[in-house]
Each structure stands twice: as C-alpha cells, then as structure tokens.
Design an enzyme around this catalytic site. Structure first.
Site, mmCIF file in Angstrom:
data_model
loop_
_atom_site.group_PDB
_atom_site.id
_atom_site.type_symbol
_atom_site.label_atom_id
_atom_site.label_comp_id
_atom_site.label_asym_id
_atom_site.label_seq_id
_atom_site.Cartn_x
_atom_site.Cartn_y
_atom_site.Cartn_z
ATOM 1 N N ASP A 156 -12.106 -6.468 -3.164
ATOM 2 C CA ASP A 156 -12.048 -6.607 -1.615
ATOM 3 C C ASP A 156 -11.340 -7.584 -1.319
ATOM 4 O OD1 ASP A 156 -12.293 -6.486 0.905
ATOM 5 O OD2 ASP A 156 -14.181 -5.484 1.109
ATOM 6 N N TYR A 209 -1.947 -3.854 15.443
ATOM 7 C CA TYR A 209 -1.295 -3.794 14.136
ATOM 8 C C TYR A 209 -0.233 -4.874 14.150
ATOM 9 C CZ TYR A 209 1.400 -2.362 9.901
ATOM 10 O OH TYR A 209 2.099 -2.210 8.767
HETATM 11 P P1 NAD Z 1 -0.694 1.446 1.735
HETATM 12 O O1 NAD Z 1 -1.941 1.853 2.785
HETATM 13 O O2 NAD Z 1 -0.284 2.626 0.894
HETATM 14 O O3 NAD Z 1 -1.298 0.328 0.798
HETATM 15 C C1 NAD Z 1 -2.152 -0.750 1.309
HETATM 16 C C2 NAD Z 1 -3.370 -1.121 0.307
HETATM 17 O O4 NAD Z 1 -4.085 -2.036 0.626
HETATM 18 C C3 NAD Z 1 -4.151 0.243 0.072
HETATM 19 O O5 NAD Z 1 -3.975 0.741 -1.387
HETATM 20 C C4 NAD Z 1 -5.276 -0.177 0.279
HETATM 21 O O6 NAD Z 1 -6.476 0.251 -0.459
HETATM 22 C C5 NAD Z 1 -5.129 -1.834 0.195
HETATM 23 N N1 NAD Z 1 -6.378 -2.470 0.720
HETATM 24 C C6 NAD Z 1 -6.860 -2.199 1.945
HETATM 25 N N2 NAD Z 1 -7.710 -3.178 2.472
HETATM 26 C C7 NAD Z 1 -7.724 -3.784 1.094
HETATM 27 C C8 NAD Z 1 -8.641 -4.699 1.032
HETATM 28 N N3 NAD Z 1 -9.678 -5.241 1.875
HETATM 29 N N4 NAD Z 1 -8.797 -5.372 -0.451
HETATM 30 C C9 NAD Z 1 -7.874 -5.067 -1.124
HETATM 31 N N5 NAD Z 1 -6.993 -4.121 -1.208
HETATM 32 C C10 NAD Z 1 -7.058 -3.490 0.281
HETATM 33 O O7 NAD Z 1 0.409 0.760 2.763
HETATM 34 P P2 NAD Z 1 1.814 0.627 2.187
HETATM 35 O O8 NAD Z 1 2.620 1.727 2.866
HETATM 36 O O9 NAD Z 1 2.142 0.544 0.743
HETATM 37 O O10 NAD Z 1 2.016 -0.620 2.733
HETATM 38 C C11 NAD Z 1 2.257 -1.867 2.147
HETATM 39 C C12 NAD Z 1 2.048 -3.203 3.099
HETATM 40 O O11 NAD Z 1 3.484 -3.129 3.971
HETATM 41 C C13 NAD Z 1 1.259 -3.339 4.056
HETATM 42 O O12 NAD Z 1 1.038 -4.626 4.304
HETATM 43 C C14 NAD Z 1 1.818 -2.640 5.374
HETATM 44 O O13 NAD Z 1 1.446 -3.263 6.528
HETATM 45 C C15 NAD Z 1 3.133 -2.968 5.239
HETATM 46 N N6 NAD Z 1 4.205 -2.121 5.875
HETATM 47 C C16 NAD Z 1 4.267 -0.834 5.398
HETATM 48 C C17 NAD Z 1 5.200 -0.089 6.217
HETATM 49 C C18 NAD Z 1 5.411 1.412 5.610
HETATM 50 O O14 NAD Z 1 6.256 2.129 6.472
HETATM 51 N N7 NAD Z 1 4.816 1.878 4.573
HETATM 52 C C19 NAD Z 1 5.912 -0.554 7.115
HETATM 53 C C20 NAD Z 1 5.672 -1.638 7.647
HETATM 54 C C21 NAD Z 1 4.950 -2.666 6.937
#
Ligand code: NAD
Length: 320
Positions: free
Chosen positions: A50, A147
C-alpha cells in the site's frame, strides 16, 4: 540490464507498460495493492504494497543491490466519471499520500528518472470549437473535479523535488485511454469500455442507456499508443507536463456509433441523467509530437481490438 519500477502495475496501463518494458529488455518490479485482474504480470518481481504508507514506498524502491534506473508512478485510486464524482475524498486522500510519499522517497534515494502519470483532467472545462490548450494554459487552474486538482498538485510536488534534488522528472497528461484488460464493469470503467459492454449485452435493435445528452467531446487513446508515448517521453529531454492523446475528437454519440458498427449490432440510445464531466476537450500535442510520437490507432482500429475483448468478458461472465 536497466531496472525499472512500475507502481500501479496491477492496473490497466501498468500491466501494459510492464509488458513493454520487458520487451525493451528491462528487469522490472511491479508494485500494487493487487495483481493484474485479467492476465499474469510480466514483471520479474511483484510486490503487494500500500503506497499510501511512506515505509512501503521505501520497500518498493529498495533493491538488494544498486538502485532503480527508472520509476514509473502509475498507482492511483481512480476510475471513470461515476467514480470520480462519488469518491472525491478517497481520491484526494489516497492519491495525495501515494504521490507525496513516492516522490519524496524516490528523490531521497537518488532515483535518476521518475515518471508521473497525470491527466488532462487538470484543465478547465472547454466548449466545442475552442482552440487547443497548451500545457502551460492549465494555469490559472480550474479543473472540473477533485481528481484534476490532485493531479495538478502532484505534478507540482514532482517538479519541486526535481528542482531540489536533480531527479529527472517526466510528466504525461493522459487523455482517456482504453483497450483490452481495462476495467469494463463495476463502476471504475471508462466510457469506451462501458459502451462496449452495454452493446455486447444488448439484444440486436435493443436499447442502451448513455449518461447525458451524448454531445460531450473527448479523444480516446489506444493503450499501445499510450504506452509508446510514456516510454518515449521518459527517455526524452522534455521538461514539464506533456499532453499525450489522440487528435481524433468525437462526441459520446459518435463513440456509440463506432462501437455499434464494429460490433455489427444496431442499438437505440436512451439518454439518462448521470455525471458527464466537461463539455469538450482540445489539447495541443506539439510537445509530444516534437519527439516523434504520433497516435497510430484510429478510434475504429482501437475499438476493433477492444470490443471483442469486452464481449468475451461479457460472455465469460454470463456462462459462469
Ligand atoms: P488503474 O485503476 O487500472 O490502475 C491504477 C492502479 O493503482 C490499480 O491497480 C490500483 O490497485 C493501484 N493502486 C491504487 N491505490 C494504491 C495504493 N495505495 N498502493 C498501491 N497501488 C495502488 O488505472 P489506469 O487506467 O491504469 O491508470 C494509471 C495511471 O494513469 C493513474 O495514475 C491514472 O490516474 C492515470 N490516468 C489514466 C487515464 C486513463 O484513461 N486510464 C487517464 C488519465 C490519467
């Protein structure tokens, strides 16, 4: 052999990024609260930690010998619009802790290169037809949701540590990203996956519900393009935040049309009340274009690869 840490490696983009780094010949450690949901991680080492806890960030960043060459910070408590609007305090609390502790610890441990995944949610609302916004126009800031505010703050934290420690920080502002192995149900899914699921579940000529009036304009970036952009940006000299996204902007109604054509299934749309977010988006890609990146997948190409995957998940669930 270069060593990379990917945090958020159990998530959508993280899973694909680990795969890419392995193809590029890296030794990779993944860290997350959970293992990937839809495949086995390609990481050489995977720790369940975490990252809201500073001590766990230290564990993630520590190697028995030497240190990581590159850190990709993708961990975040996030989801689609439904989640962003219903979990404001979780987003602000959890993501600030992850980003403050990760950036601080990485700088303290002398990590040479640090990537932070920001979002175009840092920008203000826009109206259809508005000219492109450049990266520096995020300030004065007026993000549409918490966010976006948290991402903006985390960008500034990363840039401050870069100034103070000499750590090379690279920041991408992602547009909506989609593709196989992304969340497709349960509340955290984004519009492309949600529309694919609704159409896969619908009867031919059936009705699907769409939040809002369907006029909101977005661009959707296919996962392979996004991962390529992350890798190129990390190895570039580009300082400050950099937009990464497809230049193909469509309304939600047009997205439904593309999915329905790819699925070969006609559906009728019932517009219902729900969170719709900003009216429109239009961002300059000049910075990322300057290092040779271009989106290779049109929306139709990307949906052609994503819809069959979502449809297979729907069928699997129905059969179980
Ligand atoms: P996702 O939710 O699939 O992946 C994020 C991961 O972070 C999850 O697996 C989650 O379990 C993990 N996580 C959350 N809290 C945690 C903690 N306390 N300790 C360890 N791990 C933790 O999201 P994604 O789509 O793969 O996005 C990845 C990054 O890109 C994120 O920072 C997101 O904000 C950013 N982002 C994504 C998008 C999109 O369209 N997917 C757009 C803009 C920005």
């Amino acid at each position: 052999m270069k060593k990379a840490l990917v945090t958020g490696a159990g998530g959508f983009i993280g899973t694909h990024l680990v795969r890419k780094l392995k193809k590029e010949g890296y030794w990779v450690r993944g860290v997350d609260l959970k293992y990937p949901k839809f495949s086995i991680s390609d990481a050489d080492d995977f720790l369940i930690l975490d990252l809201r806890e500073e001590e766990n960030c230290r564990k993630a960043l520590s190697l028995s010998e030497g240190k990581f060459d590159e850190v990709y910070q993708l961990a975040a408590d996030m989801g689609g619009l439904g989640f962003i609007h219903s979990a404001e305090t979780d987003i602000l609390h959890n993501n600030v802790l992850i980003n403050v502790h990760m950036t601080h610890t990485a700088a303290e441990m002398g990590i040479p290169r640090y990537f932070f995944s920001s979002s175009v949610c840092v920008y203000r609302d826009m109206m259809p037809g508005e000219p492109e916004l450049k990266e520096e126009e995020a300030i004065p800031a007026h993000p549409n949701n918490e966010y976006g505010w948290e991402k903006l703050y985390a960008e500034r934290v990363a840039l401050a540590y870069a100034r103070a420690s000499g750590m090379k920080v690279r920041i991408a502002r992602f547009q909506n990203c989609y593709g196989p192995e992304g969340e497709w149900e349960g509340g955290r899914e984004k519009a492309p996956a949600a529309i694919c699921r609704k159409i896969a579940e619908a009867e031919p000529e059936g009705v699907i519900e769409v939040w809002g009036d369907g006029t909101a304009v977005r661009s959707y970036t296919y996962i392979d393009d996004m991962v390529e952009g992350i890798f190129m940006l990390m190895h570039s000299d580009l300082e400050g935040p950099v937009n990464i996204g497809s230049p193909e902007y469509v309304s939600v109604n047009e997205l439904v049309q593309v999915v329905s054509e790819v699925a070969g299934k006609k559906v009728r749309v019932k517009h219902v009340e729900g969170p719709v977010g900003v009216h429109s988006r239009n961002f300059s890609n000049e910075k990322i274009y300057s290092i040779g990146w271009r989106a290779k997948f049109s929306l139709r190409d990307g949906i052609s690869l994503t819809y069959p995957w979502v449809e297979s998940q729907v069928k699997k669930k129905k059969a179980s």
